[in-house]
Design an enzyme around this catalytic site. Sequence first.
Site, PDB file in Angstrom:
ATOM      1  N   HIS A 170       0.869  -1.188   0.000  1.00 41.95           N
ATOM      2  CA  HIS A 170       0.000   0.000   0.000  1.00 41.95           C
ATOM      3  C   HIS A 170       0.894   1.223   0.000  1.00 41.95           C
ATOM      4  CE1 HIS A 170       0.913   0.854   4.219  1.00 41.95           C
ATOM      5  NE2 HIS A 170       0.572  -0.385   4.542  1.00 41.95           N
ATOM      6  N   ASP A 295      -1.088 -19.635  12.394  1.00 40.76           N
ATOM      7  CA  ASP A 295       0.130 -20.186  12.971  1.00 40.76           C
ATOM      8  C   ASP A 295       0.214 -19.866  14.465  1.00 40.76           C
ATOM      9  OD1 ASP A 295       3.087 -20.353  13.652  1.00 40.76           O
ATOM     10  OD2 ASP A 295       3.105 -21.039  11.573  1.00 40.76           O
ATOM     11  N   SER A 310       3.272  -5.086   7.100  1.00 38.96           N
ATOM     12  CA  SER A 310       2.727  -4.754   5.799  1.00 38.96           C
ATOM     13  C   SER A 310       3.788  -4.973   4.717  1.00 38.96           C
ATOM     14  CB  SER A 310       2.277  -3.298   5.783  1.00 38.96           C
ATOM     15  OG  SER A 310       1.689  -2.966   4.551  1.00 38.96           O
TER      16      SER A 310
END
Length: 355
Positions: A170, A295, A310
């Site tokens: 992003h 996980d 991110s």
Amino acid sequence: MYGPFQKARHVLRGGAALVLALLLCAAMPARAAGVTAGGADQDTSARMLVPVGHTVGIKLFARGVMVVKAPESGTPADDCGLQTGDIIVKCGGVSVTSSEQFQSLLQENGETATDLQVRREGGSVTLSVSPEQNEKGAYCIGAWIRDSMAGIGTMTYYDPESGAFGALGHGITDADTALLMPFASGSILPSTVKAVKKGAIGEAGELRGDFDLATDLGDLYANTTSGVFGTLDPGEFTERLGDPMPVAAAGEVHAGPATILSNVEGDAVQEYDVEILQVVENAADGRDLVISVTDPELLAATGGIVQGMSGSPILQDGKFAGAVTHVLLNDPSKGYGILVETMLAAGDFSEEPVA
């Protein structure tokens, strides 16, 4: 520098550069997963990229200076019509390159009315401002501005053939205005994760690390809504990266088990299990994939997805599928991802032509 939210702020009355750390994994409220986002499949069958998953420091310098807060009533900035989100690109006909340089231009002009060339909503306007002296004798206009950002995020891919990389999945947006930071230049730096603030319901966690501002791994060439892009310098960092793997076409990515590569402790990149809950067609906002961290080790360490993750690569069926982009505030174990195809389209389109 530690953490994606450390910041220093100065009102432009004495005139210091304003630096704000990046939001490198956007926190999103929960919403229906059936939003539209993504694009037509590209021919990526022959594309081979290295999935990275290592944190990097990122510093970005704006083109001009951004007004990040509405000017107070009665200030020269308010009187001349400056608005939040305006980008001041020229002062008295001289290109603005930083907050300090802009302040110097105001000192040179003194109380003389000065033209400001401003980019606003894709257009250009010219405003006339008359600076005033503050209590310290400096000429000022009373505007809060920003010219740079720095923080930690995750590198998504590296192309060993071209040296290009993509990160974040992003864009880097201004925290006050939510607008994409206008790009002039930038670079990436070595980074190590020192600590993790775990995510909790209603509060995003974050990776906390440090990076060396004096050492560059490479240069940025674009800041887009689908990620930041640049080129890596050959060296120790590139030599430690793994082998390339095939890029998955959008039509090959499906709901089901997958893994992510992420650096949440020290210098180590590990592979963690996730589930792709949904592939959202025709997405346009970095939410091509709805994902859930499954996980146990990652959930114990971070609570799920945290700021700084991110850009973590998503792998599925032996192919490079996408990258983590957002975390859901009401459930940090879940979030969104972007298809690597979407990142590649943005990075290839934005790349500066080679002379």
